[in-house]
Motif scaffolding. Structure first.
Motif, PDB file in Angstrom:
ATOM      1  N   ALA A 213       0.817  -1.224   0.000  1.00 19.82           N
ATOM      2  CA  ALA A 213       0.000   0.000   0.000  1.00 19.82           C
ATOM      3  C   ALA A 213       0.847   1.269   0.000  1.00 19.82           C
ATOM      4  CB  ALA A 213      -0.916  -0.010   1.218  1.00 19.82           C
ATOM      5  N   ASN A 214       2.119   1.155   0.370  1.00 20.51           N
ATOM      6  CA  ASN A 214       2.929   2.370   0.548  1.00 20.51           C
ATOM      7  C   ASN A 214       3.973   2.610  -0.521  1.00 20.51           C
ATOM      8  OD1 ASN A 214       1.626   2.949   3.039  1.00 20.51           O
ATOM      9  ND2 ASN A 214       2.807   1.264   3.916  1.00 20.51           N
ATOM     10  N   THR A 215       4.536   1.542  -1.072  1.00 20.22           N
ATOM     11  CA  THR A 215       5.611   1.740  -2.050  1.00 20.22           C
ATOM     12  C   THR A 215       5.413   0.844  -3.272  1.00 20.22           C
ATOM     13  OG1 THR A 215       6.924   0.130  -0.845  1.00 20.22           O
ATOM     14  CG2 THR A 215       7.497   2.433  -0.504  1.00 20.22           C
TER      15      THR A 215
ATOM     16  N   ALA B  32       5.987   7.308  -7.708  1.00 22.39           N
ATOM     17  CA  ALA B  32       5.202   7.097  -6.492  1.00 22.39           C
ATOM     18  C   ALA B  32       3.858   6.475  -6.823  1.00 22.39           C
ATOM     19  CB  ALA B  32       4.987   8.432  -5.773  1.00 22.39           C
ATOM     20  N   LEU B  33       3.288   5.773  -5.829  1.00 19.79           N
ATOM     21  CA  LEU B  33       1.922   5.272  -5.975  1.00 19.79           C
ATOM     22  C   LEU B  33       0.972   6.461  -5.978  1.00 19.79           C
ATOM     23  CD1 LEU B  33       1.959   2.221  -3.510  1.00 19.79           C
ATOM     24  CD2 LEU B  33       2.317   2.212  -6.001  1.00 19.79           C
TER      25      LEU B  33
ATOM     26  N   THR C 130      -5.008   2.059  -8.110  1.00 22.11           N
ATOM     27  CA  THR C 130      -3.692   2.613  -7.764  1.00 22.11           C
ATOM     28  C   THR C 130      -2.805   2.576  -9.008  1.00 22.11           C
ATOM     29  OG1 THR C 130      -3.921   1.641  -5.579  1.00 22.11           O
ATOM     30  CG2 THR C 130      -1.718   2.391  -6.191  1.00 22.11           C
ATOM     31  N   SER C 131      -2.294   3.703  -9.390  1.00 24.55           N
ATOM     32  CA  SER C 131      -1.394   3.706 -10.546  1.00 24.55           C
ATOM     33  C   SER C 131      -0.002   4.145 -10.100  1.00 24.55           C
ATOM     34  CB  SER C 131      -1.930   4.622 -11.652  1.00 24.55           C
ATOM     35  OG  SER C 131      -2.212   5.889 -11.134  1.00 24.55           O
ATOM     36  N   LEU C 132       0.938   4.008 -10.992  1.00 17.16           N
ATOM     37  CA  LEU C 132       2.299   4.459 -10.697  1.00 17.16           C
ATOM     38  C   LEU C 132       2.519   5.778 -11.435  1.00 17.16           C
ATOM     39  CD1 LEU C 132       4.929   3.771  -9.251  1.00 17.16           C
ATOM     40  CD2 LEU C 132       5.708   2.646 -11.318  1.00 17.16           C
ATOM     41  N   LYS C 133       2.835   6.816 -10.659  1.00 17.05           N
ATOM     42  CA  LYS C 133       3.022   8.153 -11.248  1.00 17.05           C
ATOM     43  C   LYS C 133       4.524   8.405 -11.396  1.00 17.05           C
ATOM     44  CE  LYS C 133       2.066  12.952  -9.970  1.00 17.05           C
ATOM     45  NZ  LYS C 133       1.470  13.752  -8.893  1.00 17.05           N
ATOM     46  N   LEU C 134       4.908   8.675 -12.621  1.00 19.01           N
ATOM     47  CA  LEU C 134       6.319   8.975 -12.908  1.00 19.01           C
ATOM     48  C   LEU C 134       6.428  10.457 -13.252  1.00 19.01           C
ATOM     49  CD1 LEU C 134       9.283   8.113 -13.744  1.00 19.01           C
ATOM     50  CD2 LEU C 134       8.347   7.777 -16.056  1.00 19.01           C
TER      51      LEU C 134
END
Ligand code: AHR
Length: 664
Positions: free
Chosen positions: A80-82, A98-99, A111-115
Motif C-alpha cells: 500500500a505504501n511503495t 510514487a503510488l 492505484t497507478s504508478l506516477k512517474l
C-alpha cells in the motif's frame, strides 16, 4: 488411459550398474519373501480417476510460476505504501516515482504508478520492473506487452527488455505517443540471438519531461497452446506428461484465506484483467488473480483432466486476530456463500443459456465443463471449523444436491449431519509413518464413504544421532532449505501409493501436494513440492518420477495378492490391464540392502519370459534433483528376461520399481 514410457537410450553407466542387481535371478533362499498373485480371483477396478493433481497459490505456484505473466505487482497493489518490484530508471534531476490513487481507471485499477520526469540528463527516464526473481530473456522469443498509460504531455515511450543493470538491451519497441486520457497499449517485443538471462528487467521510458501514469503493466512470453493470459510451457509439459485424471483447485488454504474477504471469491477472477483487483492470499503474498476460475478450468482441460472444484464453505483460517478462525454461522448468514457455490457450479457446468453459463460463454468458453466432484471447504479440522462444519456442510450439501443431484459432494472431515459421498483425507508424514499408512485402508469399512486423499506427501528430514543412528523425522515448519523432496522421501511416497493402489476400490482419487514451487530462498512457504523452477528452468523431483511411474502404468484391475515372509521396508501392489495381457508390479525397497523376492503367479495362461523393469534409485537416499542437476535421480527402463509364472527378482537398495509382465 494413456501410458508413460521411459526410454532406455538415456541410461548412463552408473544407472545400469545400480540396476544390475535387479537383473540377477538368484537361487531360492529360505528367508526370501514370496509374493503370490492370484489372477483367478476377480480383482476390483482401479478407479479411473485415481491419479490427479492438487493446486493452490502457494510457493508462487501461479504468480511467478505457472501463470506466465512476467511483471510482478502489475497493478501496484502488492504494497500500500511503495511500488515494490519497481524502480526508477534515470535517477537524478528531480525525477520521482510514487503510488497514486488520484487517477483510478475503474473499481479494480485504483492505484497507478506516477512517474514525474523533471529532466533526462541520462538520456531517458522511466520505470523498471524486476519481475519475479528476474524476468527471463531468451533468444528468438516473441513477448506480448500491454499497459495502461496517460500523460500530461503527448510524448513517445519506449518499452525494452534489458539486463538488470541496463547495459544490455535485448529488445526494444516504441510507442509513438501516449495520450492525455487513460488508454491501453499493446506492443510486441522480439529478441534475436541473445544469451539467456534469468534476471532481466522490463523498462518503460521516455525522453520527454512531464508526468506519466501507468497501470496494469503486463508482459507475456509464448504460452501453452498460445492461450492469451496463459500458462508457462515447460511447467505445463511436465504436468501433461503425468496424465492427471483431475485437478483439485483452488485449494488448500488458498480457498479459505485468512479473512472472509480474502477467500477465493471466484466472481472477481473473471474476464478482462482490468476488472480483477486481486486479493491477499494466506501464503504471505498477494495474488493477481490472473489465474482465475476460467484459467483453472482451461488448465485442467489442457491436461485432459476433470476439475475437482472446491467451493468456499464459510470459514476463514485462524489468524492473530481470530485464533480459532472465523466461521460464518449456518443459516441465513451462510446463504450468500451457498449461492456463490451454486453460481460457481453453474459457471462451470451450465449451458450457455443459463446466467452463469452465459457469462462463461462470454468469457470465451461456450462449452460447459464436465464436473463430477465438488468439495465443500478445506481441512475443516482447523481451529473452530471442526465445531461448525457439521451444520455448514449440511447447508451446502442440501443446496448442491437439490440443484445438481448427480454431483458427488466431498466432505473435508467426517460429518454426522449428512452422509457425504466422499471424504477427503490428508497425510503429510515421514516415510516411517507412510509405512504404517500404506496399510491404513486395508481394513476400512467398505460401507463408509469413499475416500479422496486430496493432499499427501512424505515430509521428513534426516537426522543422525551421536551414535550414528539415522532416523527420518517430521520436517520442522521453519526448515526451508530444500524446496523439493529427495529420493528417500520419494520412496516414502511410493510406499504409500502401493497401499492406496491396493485399496483403490475405496480410494477413488488421490493427489500429491503441493505441486509447484519457486526455488529461490524466500520464495517458497512450504516444502517439499513436486516440481521446482526459477524464471528460466524447471526440474522434476524424485517424487515427480514416482508419480510418473505409478500414473503411467496404473493398470485397470487390482490383482489379489498375498505375501509370505515379512521383509522389512518391502512394499508392493499389482494391477493388470483390462484385456488381461499385462501385469504391473510396483515394488518399493526402502532398505539400504538389496531385496530378492519370489513371485508366483496363479491363473495366467502364459507369462512371457521378457518384460520391462523401470527403476528409480540413486547412490544415496538423500540424492535429489535441482536446477543445476535436474536428472540426478531419474527412472530408467530396461528389458529383463527369465520371467514366467514363477520367477525371482532382486530389487536395488533404496529403490522404487515397476515390473511390467506380458501374459498370453
Ligand atoms: O498443501 C499445503 C497446505 O496443507 C494446504 O494449503 C492445506 O490444505 C494443508 O494444510
Amino acid at each position: 488411459m494413456k501410458r508413460l514410457s521411459f526410454r532406455l537410450d538415456h541410461l548412463c553407466a552408473a544407472t545400469v550398474a545400480m540396476l544390475l542387481p535387479g537383473l540377477s535371478l538368484l537361487a531360492a533362499g529360505p528367508s526370501e519373501p514370496v509374493v503370490q498373485l492370484d489372477l483367478r480371483q476377480p480383482g476390483f477396478p482401479v478407479s479411473p480417476t485415481f491419479y490427479g493433481m492438487m493446486t493452490e497459490e502457494i510457493n508462487h505456484a501461479y504468480d511467478g510460476g505457472l501463470y506466465a505473466e512476467l511483471v510482478q505487482n502489475r497493478i501496484f497493489k502488492d504494497d500500500a505504501n511503495t511500488p515494490v518490484h519497481w524502480s526508477l530508471v534515470g535517477t537524478g534531476g528531480g525525477n520521482t516515482m510514487a503510488l497514486d490513487e488520484s487517477q483510478p481507471i475503474n473499481a479494480a485499477l485504483t492505484t497507478s504508478l506516477k512517474l514525474t520526469v523533471a529532466g533526462v540528463s541520462s538520456g531517458r527516464a522511466g520505470i523498471a520492473n524486476e519481475g519475479f526473481w528476474g524476468i527471463p530473456a531468451t533468444p528468438k522469443t516473441t513477448y506480448h506487452a500491454s499497459f495502461y498509460a496517460r500523460a500530461d504531455t503527448a510524448a513517445p515511450l519506449t518499452l525494452s527488455l534489458e539486463s538488470a543493470d541496463g547495459t544490455q538491451v535485448y529488445t526494444i519497441a516504441t510507442l509513438a505517443k501516449v495520450t492525455r486520457q487513460w488508454a491501453r497499449y499493446e506492443l510486441t517485443l522480439k529478441t534475436q540471438k541473445i544469451q539467456p538471462d534469468h534476471a532481466a528487467r522490463l523498462v518503460l521510458a521516455t525522453k520527454t519531461p512531464g508526468t506519466y501514469w501507468f497501470n496494469l503493466v503486463s508482459l507475456f512470453p509464448p504460452t501453452w497452446h498460445h492461450r492469451p493470459n496463459g500458462n508457462r510451457v515447460d511447467l505445463m509439459q511436465k504436468m501433461v506428461n503425468l496424465h492427471p485424471a483431475f485437478l483439485r483447485f483452488p485449494g488448500g488454504n488458498y480457498l479459505e484465506g485468512k479473512t472472509v474477504a480474502d477467500h477465493f471469491a471466484w466472481k472477481r477472477t473473471l474476464g478482462d484483467l482490468a476488472e480483477r483487483p486481486g486479493h491477499t492470499g494466506p501464503w504471505t503474498y498477494r495474488s493477481s488473480d490472473g489465474m482465475g476460475l476460467l484459467e483453472f478450468l482451461e488448465w485442467a482441460e489442457d491436461m485432459g483432466a476433470e476439475p475437482v472444484l472446491a467451493v468456499y464453505a464459510g470459514f476463514a483460517l485462524p489468524s492473530e486476530a481470530h485464533r480459532g478462525g472465523i466461521s460464518i454461522p449456518a443459516g441465513k448468514d451462510l446463504e450468500p456463500y451457498v449461492q456463490e457455490a451454486l453460481d460457481e457450479i453453474e459457471y462451470v457446468t451450465g449451458p450457455a443459456n443459463t446466467t452463469w453459463g452465459a457469462r462463461r460463454a462470454a468469457d470465451g468458453h461456450p462449452a460447459p465443463f464436465s464436473l463430477h466432484y465438488v468439495e465443500i471447504g478445506n481441512e475443516d479440522f482447523v481451529g473452530d471449523a471442526r465445531k461448525t462444519y457439521n451444520a455448514r456442510f449440511a447447508q451446502f450439501f442440501d443446496a448442491i444436491k437439490a440443484a445438481h443431484p448427480g454431483l458427488q459432494c466431498i466432505a473435508t472431515i467426517p460429518v454426522k449431519s449428512r452422509v457425504p459421498d466422499v471424504l477427503d483425507d490428508h497425510y503429510y508424514a515421514t516415510s516411517t509413518e507412510m509405512m504404517k499408512l500404506a496399510h491404513k485402508y486395508d481394513h476400512y469399512d467398505r460401507h463408509q464413504p469413499k475416500i479422496f486423499v486430496g493432499e499427501w506427501a512424505t515430509r521428513e528430514i534426516k537426522r543422525v544421532d551421536t551414535n550414528g543412528v539415522t532416523t527420518y523425522n517430521w520436517m520442522p515448519w521453519a526448515y526451508r532449505d530444500a524446496p523439493t523432496p529427495n529420493l528417500h522421501a520419494a520412496l516414502g511416497d511410493a510406499v504409500f501409493m502401493t497401499g492406496m493402489e491396493r485399496n483403490s476400490d475405496i480410494i477413488v482419487m488421490n493427489c500429491y501436494a503441493p505441486l509447484l514451487t519457486r526455488v529461490e530462498p524466500g520464495a517458497f512457504q512450504w516444502n517439499p513440492n513436486l516440481i521446482g523452477y526459477d524464471s528460466l528452468n524447471s526440474y522434476a523431483s524424485p517424487s515427480y518420477y514416482v508419480q510418473a511411474m505409478f500414473h503411467g502404468q496404473p493398470g485397470d484391475t487390482v490383482v489379489k495378492t498375498s505375501l509370505t515372509g515379512e521383509p522389512a521396508g518391502f512394499f508392493y501392489s499389482a494391477t493388470r490391464s483390462a484385456d488381461q495381457r499385462r501385469i504391473w508390479l510396483k515394488v518399493v525397497n526402502l532398505q539400504a540392502s538389496e531385496q530378492t523376492v519370489q513371485f508366483d503367479i496363479a491363473g495366467a495362461r502364459k507369462v512371457a519370459a521378457q518384460g520391462t523393469l523401470t527403476v528409480l534409485t540413486s547412490e544415496r537416499p538423500e540424492d535429489t534433483n535441482t536446477l543445476e542437476a535436474p536428472d540426478k535421480v531419474k527412472p530408467a527402463t530396461i528389458k529383463i528376461h527369465g520371467l514366467g509364472a514363477r520367477f525371482k527378482q532382486t530389487f536395488a537398495p533404496n529403490s522404487a520399481s515397476v515390473l511390467q509382465l506380458e501374459t498370453r
